[in-house]
Design a protein around this motif. Structure first.
Motif, PDB file in Angstrom:
ATOM      1  N   TRP A  90       0.820  -1.220   0.000  1.00 57.79           N
ATOM      2  CA  TRP A  90       0.000   0.000   0.000  1.00 57.79           C
ATOM      3  C   TRP A  90       0.850   1.264   0.000  1.00 57.79           C
ATOM      4  O   TRP A  90       0.320   2.347  -0.255  1.00 57.79           O
ATOM      5  N   ARG A  91       2.126   1.189   0.310  1.00 59.12           N
ATOM      6  CA  ARG A  91       2.961   2.397   0.391  1.00 59.12           C
ATOM      7  C   ARG A  91       2.897   3.196  -0.901  1.00 59.12           C
ATOM      8  O   ARG A  91       3.196   2.692  -1.979  1.00 59.12           O
ATOM      9  N   GLY A  92       2.469   4.436  -0.761  1.00 58.19           N
ATOM     10  CA  GLY A  92       2.367   5.332  -1.907  1.00 58.19           C
ATOM     11  C   GLY A  92       1.054   5.239  -2.657  1.00 58.19           C
ATOM     12  O   GLY A  92       0.848   5.957  -3.629  1.00 58.19           O
ATOM     13  N   TRP A  93       0.140   4.364  -2.229  1.00 57.66           N
ATOM     14  CA  TRP A  93      -1.131   4.146  -2.901  1.00 57.66           C
ATOM     15  C   TRP A  93      -2.262   4.148  -1.867  1.00 57.66           C
ATOM     16  O   TRP A  93      -2.026   3.997  -0.683  1.00 57.66           O
ATOM     17  N   ARG A  94      -3.485   4.221  -2.362  1.00 61.42           N
ATOM     18  CA  ARG A  94      -4.642   4.086  -1.479  1.00 61.42           C
ATOM     19  C   ARG A  94      -4.673   2.652  -0.951  1.00 61.42           C
ATOM     20  O   ARG A  94      -4.509   1.704  -1.703  1.00 61.42           O
ATOM     21  N   ARG A  95      -4.916   2.506   0.331  1.00 60.19           N
ATOM     22  CA  ARG A  95      -4.946   1.191   0.973  1.00 60.19           C
ATOM     23  C   ARG A  95      -5.922   0.265   0.258  1.00 60.19           C
ATOM     24  O   ARG A  95      -7.054   0.638  -0.012  1.00 60.19           O
ATOM     25  N   GLY A  96      -5.458  -0.919  -0.091  1.00 61.32           N
ATOM     26  CA  GLY A  96      -6.299  -1.896  -0.778  1.00 61.32           C
ATOM     27  C   GLY A  96      -6.403  -1.690  -2.278  1.00 61.32           C
ATOM     28  O   GLY A  96      -7.018  -2.496  -2.959  1.00 61.32           O
ATOM     29  N   TRP A  97      -5.827  -0.614  -2.777  1.00 58.79           N
ATOM     30  CA  TRP A  97      -5.858  -0.289  -4.204  1.00 58.79           C
ATOM     31  C   TRP A  97      -7.287  -0.254  -4.745  1.00 58.79           C
ATOM     32  O   TRP A  97      -7.539  -0.574  -5.902  1.00 58.79           O
TER      33      TRP A  97
END
Length: 164
Positions: A90-97
């Motif tokens: 999730w680092r750098g992205w919304r959690r769970g994509w």
């Protein structure tokens, strides 16, 4: 043996032990490569991965035609994963994509789901997230597969990994 001469037997035994240990370590490491094409211009992307657990988890890299390289972890989604195993994804992205397309159930964990996720980053902090469907889930990444990766700006890469 004359005085001052070193007995070669211990040295030979040491080298044999070092060689044996090296082979054992190499036998535990699996690796593979894949290829991809960047949209919209279809420029090539080279992938490689290494794993110490048969291709279920490990590290992956993707190199663009201009030489930019992205590196980071990958993992296969299985029922044995703990929730904190996903944190690096999730680092750098919304959690769970959840912002990446309609496949909201994609990360549901079943035994050897056949799904792999990766979160890669370049040295200048560009991000590339990937999701792959494996051809032979029990073999991890070594079983081959295909999928896509997405840059922070939305461009995508279609990727294919042959059976290794």
């Amino acid at each position: 043996m004359s005085p001052g001469t070193i007995d070669p037997t211990p040295r030979a035994a040491l080298w044999a032990a070092v060689a044996g240990l090296s082979l054992a370590l190499l036998a535990c490491t699996s690796m593979g490569a894949g290829s991809g094409s960047l949209s919209p211009d279809n420029s090539p992307v080279a992938f490689s991965w290494t794993s110490k657990d048969g291709g279920t988890t490990g590290s992956m890299s993707a190199t663009l035609q201009d030489g930019t390289t992205f590196n980071g972890p990958f993992l296969q989604v299985t029922q044995n994963l703990q929730a904190d195993s996903f944190e690096p994804m999730w680092r750098g992205w919304r959690r769970g994509w959840g912002d990446w397309g309609p496949r909201s159930d994609w990360l549901s964990a079943t035994s050897y789901s056949g799904r792999v996720v990766a979160n890669l980053q370049s040295t200048d902090n560009q991000r590339l997230r990937c999701r792959f469907d494996l051809n032979r889930p029990i073999d991890g990444m070594g079983g081959g597969g295909q999928g896509e990766c997405q840059f922070g700006g939305g461009r995508t890469v279609d990727a294919v990994f042959p059976h290794s």
